[in-house]
Design a protein around this motif. Structure first.
Motif, PDB file in Angstrom:
ATOM      1  N   SER A 103     102.418 -33.371  26.126  1.00  0.00           N
ATOM      2  CA  SER A 103     102.348 -33.050  25.870  1.00  0.00           C
ATOM      3  C   SER A 103     102.568 -32.791  24.426  1.00  0.00           C
ATOM      4  O   SER A 103     104.217 -33.166  23.910  1.00  0.00           O
ATOM      5  CB  SER A 103     102.483 -31.289  26.026  1.00  0.00           C
ATOM      6  OG  SER A 103     101.613 -31.222  27.294  1.00  0.00           O
ATOM      7  N   LEU A 104     101.945 -32.037  23.042  1.00  0.00           N
ATOM      8  CA  LEU A 104     102.032 -32.292  21.627  1.00  0.00           C
ATOM      9  C   LEU A 104     102.239 -30.397  21.854  1.00  0.00           C
ATOM     10  O   LEU A 104     102.026 -30.128  22.518  1.00  0.00           O
ATOM     11  CB  LEU A 104     100.868 -32.656  20.969  1.00  0.00           C
ATOM     12  CG  LEU A 104     100.761 -34.046  20.989  1.00  0.00           C
ATOM     13  CD1 LEU A 104      99.166 -34.747  20.553  1.00  0.00           C
ATOM     14  CD2 LEU A 104     101.512 -34.869  19.587  1.00  0.00           C
ATOM     15  N   ILE A 123     106.368 -36.450  13.661  1.00  0.00           N
ATOM     16  CA  ILE A 123     106.029 -36.425  15.416  1.00  0.00           C
ATOM     17  C   ILE A 123     107.759 -36.701  16.643  1.00  0.00           C
ATOM     18  O   ILE A 123     107.341 -37.744  16.348  1.00  0.00           O
ATOM     19  CB  ILE A 123     105.370 -36.408  16.479  1.00  0.00           C
ATOM     20  CG1 ILE A 123     103.672 -36.002  15.659  1.00  0.00           C
ATOM     21  CG2 ILE A 123     105.192 -35.493  17.863  1.00  0.00           C
ATOM     22  CD1 ILE A 123     102.478 -36.240  16.204  1.00  0.00           C
ATOM     23  N   THR A 125     109.512 -38.095  19.346  1.00  0.00           N
ATOM     24  CA  THR A 125     108.856 -38.471  20.845  1.00  0.00           C
ATOM     25  C   THR A 125     109.686 -39.182  21.519  1.00  0.00           C
ATOM     26  O   THR A 125     110.352 -40.278  20.704  1.00  0.00           O
ATOM     27  CB  THR A 125     107.753 -38.467  20.341  1.00  0.00           C
ATOM     28  OG1 THR A 125     108.008 -38.828  22.405  1.00  0.00           O
ATOM     29  CG2 THR A 125     107.699 -40.136  20.318  1.00  0.00           C
ATOM     30  N   LEU A 131     102.279 -42.205  21.829  1.00  0.00           N
ATOM     31  CA  LEU A 131     102.151 -41.335  21.232  1.00  0.00           C
ATOM     32  C   LEU A 131     101.501 -42.157  20.200  1.00  0.00           C
ATOM     33  O   LEU A 131      99.848 -41.840  20.045  1.00  0.00           O
ATOM     34  CB  LEU A 131     103.281 -39.887  20.423  1.00  0.00           C
ATOM     35  CG  LEU A 131     103.170 -39.656  19.138  1.00  0.00           C
ATOM     36  CD1 LEU A 131     101.368 -38.498  19.761  1.00  0.00           C
ATOM     37  CD2 LEU A 131     103.793 -39.066  19.062  1.00  0.00           C
ATOM     38  N   CYS A 164     106.291 -34.785  20.948  1.00  0.00           N
ATOM     39  CA  CYS A 164     105.834 -35.100  21.552  1.00  0.00           C
ATOM     40  C   CYS A 164     105.992 -34.938  23.105  1.00  0.00           C
ATOM     41  O   CYS A 164     107.233 -35.852  23.524  1.00  0.00           O
ATOM     42  CB  CYS A 164     104.695 -36.406  21.511  1.00  0.00           C
ATOM     43  SG  CYS A 164     103.433 -36.453  22.621  1.00  0.00           S
ATOM     44  N   GLU A 180     102.375 -25.644  22.772  1.00  0.00           N
ATOM     45  CA  GLU A 180     102.677 -26.465  23.551  1.00  0.00           C
ATOM     46  C   GLU A 180     100.860 -26.227  23.146  1.00  0.00           C
ATOM     47  O   GLU A 180     100.008 -25.300  23.654  1.00  0.00           O
ATOM     48  CB  GLU A 180     101.959 -26.482  25.089  1.00  0.00           C
ATOM     49  CG  GLU A 180     101.929 -27.961  25.823  1.00  0.00           C
ATOM     50  CD  GLU A 180     102.568 -27.853  27.222  1.00  0.00           C
ATOM     51  OE1 GLU A 180     102.604 -26.985  27.765  1.00  0.00           O
ATOM     52  OE2 GLU A 180     102.174 -28.943  28.262  1.00  0.00           O
ATOM     53  N   VAL A 184      98.617 -35.196  26.475  1.00  0.00           N
ATOM     54  CA  VAL A 184      98.497 -36.720  25.569  1.00  0.00           C
ATOM     55  C   VAL A 184      98.334 -37.472  27.826  1.00  0.00           C
ATOM     56  O   VAL A 184      97.804 -38.814  27.323  1.00  0.00           O
ATOM     57  CB  VAL A 184      99.908 -37.301  25.209  1.00  0.00           C
ATOM     58  CG1 VAL A 184      99.537 -39.153  24.775  1.00  0.00           C
ATOM     59  CG2 VAL A 184      99.987 -36.162  24.183  1.00  0.00           C
TER      60      VAL A 184
END
Ligand code: ATP
Ligand code: ZN
Length: 295
Positions: A103-104, A123, A125, A131, A164, A180, A184
């Motif tokens: 999830s973002l 972002i 991750t 992503l 993410c 959240e 994705v």
């Protein structure tokens, strides 16, 4: 045991390990546990477990080091699919455990309308390929910051604007002041094999294993349901029961006015269905798990 064998890659120690080995056990494939060993053989079925980090499993399967592997769809996506190698590894079955989502998430106080709000943002991750390809599909340009662990603290530290990350309940994100905002990828554990073929004896072994696995997966989803009801309610009850074969109807007592109904429901029986059965005249409704189903 001599003759052909299959090598199956499984996570050595982590969230998927116990469930993977438990599922094999239900298929009649047991392993004598030897702590610290990286290869463990089954005496029940010609399979050797290769115990490794989950991150290595997709590549081991793709390269033929293992015939089969159990891994999260998230890891498969990151290591193989998001790198444009979709044909090299095939998903044979979804296994129904290890559910989570990638999830973002944004700091709680940040407004969010749609994915374009991420444009030009950084972002953090551990899933840079996934992503990157997701954002490219959405037509949003972002700066991906690759972090190997504890992604959730990066906005607090000023390392990135958003994250993410893998989520199951969302509690970890909330604890770190994150919200959240988009999914994705929905993930669960999957059984995979390489896109290339093996020798016929190994293909045959894999077919046998998949047959057993299908029986086990079907049984895990299905429920056996039993209830009593007046005979005239049988037709209505059959209609309520979710997509099953004709149930068994057994007369109760001498006059046959009441019957017992037994049936296999292919999916779980929910409270709502139980309520409707009761309204249709059923009583003493029992729903029990099924160990195995062979058609
Ligand atoms: P390894 O040492 O094998 O690299 P890991 O730390 O990468 O282990 P785990 O945390 O054991 O991996 O998670 C393994 C898999 O479990 C994940 O890739 C994911 O598919 C699944 N999973 C299910 N729920 C969660 C969750 N809440 N957080 C993270 N992973 C989850
Ligand atoms: Zn890992």
């Amino acid at each position: 045991m001599t003759g052909p064998r299959l090598r199956l890659g499984v996570q050595k120690s982590g969230r998927l390990s116990e469930r993977s080995i438990g599922l094999l056990k239900r298929c009649g494939v047991g392993f004598g546990w030897r702590k610290g060993h990286l290869v463990v053989s089954s005496g029940d079925f010609p399979i050797d477990l290769i115990l490794v980090r989950d991150d290595d499993i997709p590549e081991y399967v793709r390269d033929g080091v293992c015939h089969l592997g159990v891994v999260g769809l998230n890891v498969l996506e990151e290591k193989v699919y998001a790198r444009g190698r979709r044909d090299s590894v095939e998903i044979l079955r979804r296994l129904g455990f290890g559910q989570c989502r990638l999830s973002l998430a944004l700091p709680r106080e940040q407004p969010f309308e749609n994915l374009h709000d991420f444009a030009g943002r950084s972002i953090a991750t551990s899933y840079p390929n996934t992503l990157q390809s997701f954002m490219a599909e959405q037509g949003v340009d972002v700066e991906v910051v690759e972090i190997t662990g504890s992604v959730e603290i990066t906005p607090m530290l000023g390392v990135a604007d958003a994250v993410c990350d893998l989520v199951s309940t969302g509690a970890t994100l909330r604890t770190h002041g994150l919200r959240e905002v988009a999914t994705v990828l929905e993930s669960e554990a999957v059984l995979i094999r390489a896109g290339t073929s093996w020798d016929p004896a190994q293909e045959e072994l894999s077919r046998r294993l998949l047959n057993r696995l299908d029986g086990v997966l079907r049984a895990l989803r299905a429920k056996y349901i039993m209830m009593n009801a007046p005979r005239e309610a049988v037709a209505a009850i059959e209609e309520i029961l979710p997509g099953l074969e004709t149930p068994t109807v057994i007369p109760l007592g001498q006059d046959g006015k009441r019957v017992a109904i037994h049936a296999v429901a292919p999916e779980d029986v929910f409270w709502e269905t139980m309520g409707r059965l009761k309204d249709a005249g059923a009583s003493s409704i029992l729903v029990v798990p099924i160990e195995k189903i062979i058609e």
